[in-house]
Design a protein around this motif. Sequence first.
Motif, mmCIF file in Angstrom:
data_model
loop_
_atom_site.group_PDB
_atom_site.id
_atom_site.type_symbol
_atom_site.label_atom_id
_atom_site.label_comp_id
_atom_site.label_asym_id
_atom_site.label_seq_id
_atom_site.Cartn_x
_atom_site.Cartn_y
_atom_site.Cartn_z
ATOM 1 N N SER A 48 -8.049 13.007 -22.448
ATOM 2 C CA SER A 48 -9.327 13.077 -22.714
ATOM 3 C C SER A 48 -9.878 13.189 -21.460
ATOM 4 C CB SER A 48 -9.775 11.921 -23.491
ATOM 5 O OG SER A 48 -11.339 11.953 -23.378
ATOM 6 N N LEU A 49 -10.763 14.053 -20.983
ATOM 7 C CA LEU A 49 -11.426 14.209 -19.481
ATOM 8 C C LEU A 49 -12.199 12.694 -19.164
ATOM 9 C CD1 LEU A 49 -12.232 18.019 -19.155
ATOM 10 C CD2 LEU A 49 -10.209 16.664 -18.351
ATOM 11 N N SER A 50 -12.672 12.219 -20.288
ATOM 12 C CA SER A 50 -13.497 11.081 -19.975
ATOM 13 C C SER A 50 -12.609 9.891 -19.591
ATOM 14 C CB SER A 50 -14.627 10.755 -21.314
ATOM 15 O OG SER A 50 -13.649 10.564 -22.522
ATOM 16 N N TYR A 51 -11.537 9.791 -20.222
ATOM 17 C CA TYR A 51 -10.599 8.689 -19.708
ATOM 18 C C TYR A 51 -9.873 9.021 -18.538
ATOM 19 C CZ TYR A 51 -10.295 6.161 -24.219
ATOM 20 O OH TYR A 51 -10.699 5.424 -25.294
ATOM 21 N N ILE A 52 -9.573 10.220 -18.067
ATOM 22 C CA ILE A 52 -9.192 10.845 -16.867
ATOM 23 C C ILE A 52 -10.098 10.116 -15.805
ATOM 24 C CG2 ILE A 52 -8.650 12.361 -15.265
ATOM 25 C CD1 ILE A 52 -6.322 12.067 -16.954
ATOM 26 N N ALA A 53 -11.613 10.285 -15.824
ATOM 27 C CA ALA A 53 -12.356 9.824 -15.010
ATOM 28 C C ALA A 53 -12.609 8.316 -15.132
ATOM 29 C CB ALA A 53 -14.044 10.562 -15.425
ATOM 30 N N LYS A 54 -12.261 7.719 -15.926
ATOM 31 C CA LYS A 54 -12.000 6.165 -15.760
ATOM 32 C C LYS A 54 -10.912 5.674 -15.393
ATOM 33 C CE LYS A 54 -15.081 5.929 -20.144
ATOM 34 N NZ LYS A 54 -15.113 5.558 -21.383
ATOM 35 N N LEU A 55 -9.612 6.414 -15.387
ATOM 36 C CA LEU A 55 -8.568 5.562 -14.996
ATOM 37 C C LEU A 55 -8.260 5.263 -13.523
ATOM 38 C CD1 LEU A 55 -6.045 7.851 -16.857
ATOM 39 C CD2 LEU A 55 -6.296 5.522 -17.347
ATOM 40 N N PRO A 56 -8.055 4.159 -13.118
ATOM 41 C CA PRO A 56 -7.769 3.873 -11.622
ATOM 42 C C PRO A 56 -6.502 4.480 -10.906
ATOM 43 C CG PRO A 56 -7.090 2.090 -13.366
ATOM 44 C CD PRO A 56 -7.488 3.005 -13.943
ATOM 45 N N ILE A 57 -6.529 5.651 -10.914
ATOM 46 C CA ILE A 57 -5.514 6.516 -10.258
ATOM 47 C C ILE A 57 -5.873 6.989 -9.013
ATOM 48 C CG2 ILE A 57 -4.557 6.947 -12.513
ATOM 49 C CD1 ILE A 57 -5.884 9.730 -12.623
ATOM 50 N N SER A 58 -5.083 7.456 -8.155
ATOM 51 C CA SER A 58 -5.310 8.133 -7.051
ATOM 52 C C SER A 58 -4.839 9.578 -6.908
ATOM 53 C CB SER A 58 -4.515 7.238 -5.985
ATOM 54 O OG SER A 58 -3.020 7.295 -6.127
ATOM 55 N N LEU A 100 -9.482 12.936 -6.422
ATOM 56 C CA LEU A 100 -8.028 12.596 -6.531
ATOM 57 C C LEU A 100 -7.149 13.616 -5.662
ATOM 58 C CD1 LEU A 100 -7.759 12.085 -10.594
ATOM 59 C CD2 LEU A 100 -8.153 10.341 -8.700
ATOM 60 N N ASN A 101 -6.178 13.023 -5.132
ATOM 61 C CA ASN A 101 -5.108 13.917 -4.527
ATOM 62 C C ASN A 101 -4.519 14.514 -5.745
ATOM 63 O OD1 ASN A 101 -3.881 14.699 -2.167
ATOM 64 N ND2 ASN A 101 -1.996 13.523 -2.539
ATOM 65 N N VAL A 102 -3.945 16.099 -5.437
ATOM 66 C CA VAL A 102 -3.135 16.809 -6.237
ATOM 67 C C VAL A 102 -1.973 17.206 -5.732
ATOM 68 C CG1 VAL A 102 -4.460 19.003 -5.822
ATOM 69 C CG2 VAL A 102 -3.184 18.527 -8.087
ATOM 70 N N VAL A 103 -0.681 17.156 -6.634
ATOM 71 C CA VAL A 103 0.384 17.192 -5.942
ATOM 72 C C VAL A 103 1.218 18.271 -7.069
ATOM 73 C CG1 VAL A 103 2.790 16.221 -5.544
ATOM 74 C CG2 VAL A 103 0.684 15.052 -5.116
ATOM 75 N N ALA A 104 1.609 19.190 -6.329
ATOM 76 C CA ALA A 104 2.368 20.180 -7.411
ATOM 77 C C ALA A 104 4.011 19.802 -7.354
ATOM 78 C CB ALA A 104 2.512 21.602 -6.707
ATOM 79 N N GLU A 105 4.440 19.718 -8.478
ATOM 80 C CA GLU A 105 5.970 19.401 -8.527
ATOM 81 C C GLU A 105 6.812 20.611 -8.943
ATOM 82 O OE1 GLU A 105 6.448 15.275 -10.843
ATOM 83 O OE2 GLU A 105 5.026 16.724 -12.183
ATOM 84 N N GLY A 142 0.725 -1.263 0.021
ATOM 85 C CA GLY A 142 0.185 -0.140 0.089
ATOM 86 C C GLY A 142 0.771 1.288 -0.237
ATOM 87 N N SER A 143 2.271 1.215 0.197
ATOM 88 C CA SER A 143 3.175 2.391 0.334
ATOM 89 C C SER A 143 3.700 2.699 -1.030
ATOM 90 C CB SER A 143 4.206 2.298 1.125
ATOM 91 O OG SER A 143 3.714 2.006 2.730
ATOM 92 N N LEU A 144 3.489 1.517 -2.134
ATOM 93 C CA LEU A 144 4.083 1.796 -3.276
ATOM 94 C C LEU A 144 3.423 2.471 -4.431
ATOM 95 C CD1 LEU A 144 6.738 1.070 -5.030
ATOM 96 C CD2 LEU A 144 5.280 -0.883 -5.727
ATOM 97 N N GLU A 145 3.861 3.527 -4.715
ATOM 98 C CA GLU A 145 2.993 4.309 -5.862
ATOM 99 C C GLU A 145 3.660 4.258 -7.076
ATOM 100 O OE1 GLU A 145 0.527 8.136 -5.285
ATOM 101 O OE2 GLU A 145 2.568 8.883 -5.719
ATOM 102 N N MET A 146 3.077 4.015 -8.276
ATOM 103 C CA MET A 146 3.632 3.957 -9.598
ATOM 104 C C MET A 146 3.352 5.277 -10.209
ATOM 105 S SD MET A 146 4.742 1.009 -9.039
ATOM 106 C CE MET A 146 5.494 0.319 -10.627
#
Length: 211
Positions: free
Chosen positions: A121-131, A165-170, A78-82
């Motif tokens: 594509s915003l429709s794809y962003i909504a479908k992606l299993p991302i955090s 979703l969490n948002v991170v500034a780089e 659970g600590s690993l993020e790709m």
Amino acid sequence: EAGLVSPGLFIPVLEETGLIIEVGKWVMRQALIDLDAWCSAGAEPVRIAVNVSAFQLRQKGFVDDVRKVVEAREDLAGSLEMEITESLLMENIEENIPKLNAIRELGATVAVDDFGTGYSSLSYIAKLPISALKIDRAFIMNLAESPDSVSIVQTIISLAHSLRLNVVAEGVETAEQEKLLSLFRCDEAQGFWFGRPVPADRTLELLRKAV
């Protein structure tokens, strides 16, 4: 003989020779080994992110490689993020979504890196299993001077939050950038303003101070 070599130079060579597959597996294993050592030394568990190259993601055995690494350290999965770049994800989205789902099922999380520079594509962003979405540093660099960058960053933060979703500034390098991001309700930030890259043993010192 050359001293430290930038990843921008040696990653393309690894991909060209196919060695990126073995190196990529080593990086994932080493990330969890380091995290295990930090926890054993008294640090709290933290999220540890590993970049995924285009060559790795395109391989049919990529998910199996992640599975072997995670199964060897299930308590830390659970600590690993790709971290996968936005442009790479969109390259073959229909094939990538099942791969990302499989990675999530293993317990790891997925973040979209360099967000805002691709053609999502915003429709794809909504479908992606991302955090998480990670805002590309190009927008952060000019944040204090560019109204356009401010608008883009605020829009990305709003989009991420609307999708839960969490948002991170780089690439945060100044106090003013940090202050603006805080005002915009950005969840997290990373960059030289907070610290420079350090070896694993120095990271343990930082984690202990954080606790």
